[in-house]
Design an enzyme around this catalytic site. Structure first.
Site, mmCIF file in Angstrom:
data_model
loop_
_atom_site.group_PDB
_atom_site.id
_atom_site.type_symbol
_atom_site.label_atom_id
_atom_site.label_comp_id
_atom_site.label_asym_id
_atom_site.label_seq_id
_atom_site.Cartn_x
_atom_site.Cartn_y
_atom_site.Cartn_z
ATOM 1 N N CYS A 1 40.353 -6.266 83.768
ATOM 2 C CA CYS A 1 40.599 -5.593 85.052
ATOM 3 C C CYS A 1 42.060 -5.704 85.467
ATOM 4 C CB CYS A 1 39.703 -6.156 86.154
ATOM 5 S SG CYS A 1 40.051 -7.874 86.561
ATOM 6 N N CYS B 1 35.142 -12.228 89.000
ATOM 7 C CA CYS B 1 36.257 -12.508 89.919
ATOM 8 C C CYS B 1 36.226 -13.984 90.320
ATOM 9 C CB CYS B 1 36.163 -11.624 91.157
ATOM 10 S SG CYS B 1 35.842 -9.882 90.797
HETATM 11 FE FE1 FES Z 1 38.686 -8.345 88.140
HETATM 12 FE FE2 FES Z 1 37.912 -8.701 90.639
HETATM 13 S S1 FES Z 1 37.763 -6.839 89.469
HETATM 14 S S2 FES Z 1 39.019 -10.089 89.394
#
Ligand code: FES
Length: 143
Positions: free
Chosen positions: A35, A104
């Site tokens: 991400c 996360c």
């Molecule tokens: Fe990757 Fe939140 S979407 S840390």
């Protein structure tokens, strides 16, 4: 049911302990390659107690909330106890995260471990390397 708990929204909107500690005793930084989010923690340690902690993150709302909650759980705790902090404890303290946002909270667990390892390294404190495995399997982190 709302996607995010009131606690997640609170910590996202009013994150605690944001910032930098210039003379930190330990600094950790981790990122999630999938991400692209990055988290950085700074800690001050006195008498084996984490007396101050600050964070910076370039990340999503759940990453901000996870980091903020983690700092609240860590501040004032002995290093030994901080080492045991899991992403599960952070998620529970936040009253949950959606399944696709659990990774996360994993960043928060990893970054505090990185900061503690840096603290040990800087101060020449011996530790069991098994405490800090670097074979993290990012494939198991669901986005
Ligand atoms: Fe990757 Fe939140 S979407 S840390």
């Amino acid at each position: 049911m709302a996607l995010y708990s009131a606690k997640v929204m609170d910590h996202f909107r009013n994150p605690r302990n944001v910032g930098v500690i210039e003379d930190a005793d330990g600094v950790g930084e981790v990122g999630n390659a999938k991400c692209g989010d990055i988290m950085k923690f700074y800690i001050k340690v006195d008498d084996d107690v984490v007396t101050d902690i600050k964070f910076e993150t370039f990340g999503c709302g759940s990453a901000i909330a996870s980091a903020s909650m983690a700092t609240e759980l860590i501040k004032g705790q002995p290093v030994e106890k901080v080492l045991e902090l899991t992403n599960k404890a952070v998620v529970e303290a936040l009253d949950g995260l959606p399944p696709h946002k659990i990774h996360c909270s994993v960043l928060a667990e990893e970054v505090i471990k990185a900061a503690l390892k840096d603290y040990y390294d800087r101060h020449g404190i011996a530790y069991d390397p098994a405490l800090f495995p670097d074979d993290h399997d990012c494939e198991s982190c669901e986005l």
